[in-house]
Design a protein around this motif. Structure first.
Motif, short mmCIF file in Angstrom:
data_model
loop_
_atom_site.label_atom_id
_atom_site.label_comp_id
_atom_site.label_asym_id
_atom_site.label_seq_id
_atom_site.Cartn_x
_atom_site.Cartn_y
_atom_site.Cartn_z
N GLU A 67 53.56 50.85 34.47
CA GLU A 67 54.17 51.51 35.48
C GLU A 67 53.38 52.31 36.19
OE1 GLU A 67 56.67 53.05 36.65
OE2 GLU A 67 56.15 52.54 38.85
N GLY A 68 52.04 52.53 36.97
CA GLY A 68 52.15 53.47 37.86
C GLY A 68 51.11 54.27 37.35
N SER A 69 50.85 53.92 35.95
CA SER A 69 49.84 54.95 35.16
C SER A 69 49.06 53.43 34.75
CB SER A 69 50.75 55.87 34.46
OG SER A 69 50.86 55.01 32.78
N LYS A 70 47.71 54.66 34.38
CA LYS A 70 46.80 53.94 33.69
C LYS A 70 47.37 52.60 32.67
CE LYS A 70 42.84 56.68 35.59
NZ LYS A 70 41.76 57.59 35.45
N ALA A 71 46.84 51.66 32.12
CA ALA A 71 46.66 50.82 30.92
C ALA A 71 45.67 51.29 29.99
CB ALA A 71 45.62 49.41 31.47
N THR A 72 46.88 51.65 28.60
CA THR A 72 46.17 51.77 27.93
C THR A 72 45.16 50.29 26.65
OG1 THR A 72 47.76 53.77 27.12
CG2 THR A 72 46.31 52.44 25.51
N TYR A 73 44.39 50.72 26.90
CA TYR A 73 43.18 49.38 25.94
C TYR A 73 43.15 49.40 24.28
CZ TYR A 73 42.12 48.05 31.36
OH TYR A 73 42.33 47.61 32.08
N LEU A 75 40.65 44.01 34.34
CA LEU A 75 41.53 45.42 35.03
C LEU A 75 42.72 44.87 34.50
CD1 LEU A 75 38.86 45.90 38.22
CD2 LEU A 75 39.04 46.85 36.13
N ILE A 76 43.15 46.03 34.46
CA ILE A 76 45.60 45.88 34.67
C ILE A 76 45.79 47.06 35.49
CG2 ILE A 76 47.07 46.25 33.72
CD1 ILE A 76 45.60 45.38 30.82
N ASN A 77 46.68 46.27 36.47
CA ASN A 77 46.87 46.84 37.24
C ASN A 77 49.05 46.68 37.33
OD1 ASN A 77 48.41 47.14 40.32
ND2 ASN A 77 46.99 48.24 40.68
N HIS A 78 49.75 48.07 37.19
CA HIS A 78 51.09 47.42 37.16
C HIS A 78 51.72 48.10 37.88
CE1 HIS A 78 54.64 47.31 33.49
NE2 HIS A 78 54.53 47.18 35.24
N ALA A 79 51.75 48.05 39.64
CA ALA A 79 52.16 48.21 40.41
C ALA A 79 53.73 48.31 40.92
CB ALA A 79 51.16 47.67 41.84
N SER A 80 54.19 47.94 40.55
CA SER A 80 55.88 47.91 40.25
C SER A 80 56.49 47.72 38.79
CB SER A 80 56.20 46.81 41.13
OG SER A 80 56.14 45.63 40.96
N LEU A 81 57.29 47.54 38.73
CA LEU A 81 58.74 47.82 37.82
C LEU A 81 58.78 45.88 37.20
CD1 LEU A 81 61.24 50.36 38.75
CD2 LEU A 81 59.21 50.75 36.58
#
Lengths: 117, 111
Positions: free
Chosen positions: A52-58, A68-74
């Motif tokens: 959440e709030g940062s880049k994903a780890t692949y 593409l992974i987006n984790h914009a909220s909790l």
């Protein structure tokens, strides 16, 4: 408690198009979510960790520009399969750590069956 | 990373007790042993977790010997609906955050 909802449950798309899969934690906040891929008759393979709030780890070998992974909220992480091809057809499963589950927090979504034609 | 070894498949009949043993020789001191169940086209579902000795819940028991190099999942009186893949998990990714799945055991229950 500790329910993870995944949407859609199945999707068919044309080769070259992009598809977005959503993963939501319904009754808890998940600062970390995980995406897995599963081919027929095989085990789950970890693709990436969504933060959440940062880049994903692949994981090694997973193309970050394709998945593409987006984790914009909790409570929400999305996986977008870009320029999908038939070899991307698979079962995609998300997991979240959190809530009050007795299994130290790992709850899995119901999965999304992606078919690229 | 600790590796798990399970039988590829097992067959049983309704009403029987099924024991699935998992070998994890390199389990780390802090690792727990977790078992998940997966039906076709569904996400894995938590069954039971333990660290040592015996753990029991409403659906299964987990037996872990003192050396923790193996564990046995016991399913009492299985039914047709217990036909599924069962995964024994002890490993995490390098960041230590995500569960890593082995090959699992396909249990087939017949009438």
């Amino acid at each position: 408690g500790a329910v993870v909802s995944q949407h859609p449950s199945w999707v068919i798309c044309k080769s070259g198009t992009s598809v977005k899969i959503e993963c939501r934690s319904l009754d808890f906040q998940a600062t970390t979510m995980f995406w897995y891929r599963q081919f027929p008759k095989q085990s789950l393979m970890l693709m990436a960790t969504s933060n959440e709030g940062s880049k994903a780890t692949y994981e090694q070998g997973v193309e970050k520009d394709k998945f593409l992974i987006n984790h914009a909220s909790l409570t929400l992480s999305t996986l977008t399969v870009t320029s999908a091809h038939p070899e991307d057809s698979s079962f995609y499963i998300c997991s979240a750590r959190g809530g009050t589950a007795t299994n130290y927090g790992y709850t899995f979504g119901s999965g999304t069956r992606l078919t690229v034609v | 990373l600790a590796k798990t070894t399970q039988p590829i498949s097992m067959d049983s009949y309704e009403g029987q007790e099924v024991n699935i043993t998992c070998s994890h020789n390199n389990i780390a001191t802090n690792d727990y042993i977790t078992w998940y169940q997966q039906f076709p086209s569904q996400g894995p579902r938590f069954i039971i977790q333990g660290y040592k000795t015996k753990v029991t819940n409403e659906v299964a028991s987990l037996f872990i010997p003192a050396d923790r190099k193996s564990s046995t999942l016991s399913l009492p009186r299985v039914s047709l609906s217990d036909t599924a893949v069962y995964y024994c998990l002890v490993a995490y990714n390098q960041a230590g955050t995500a569960l890593i799945f082995g090959k699992g055991t396909t249990l087939s229950v017949s009438s």
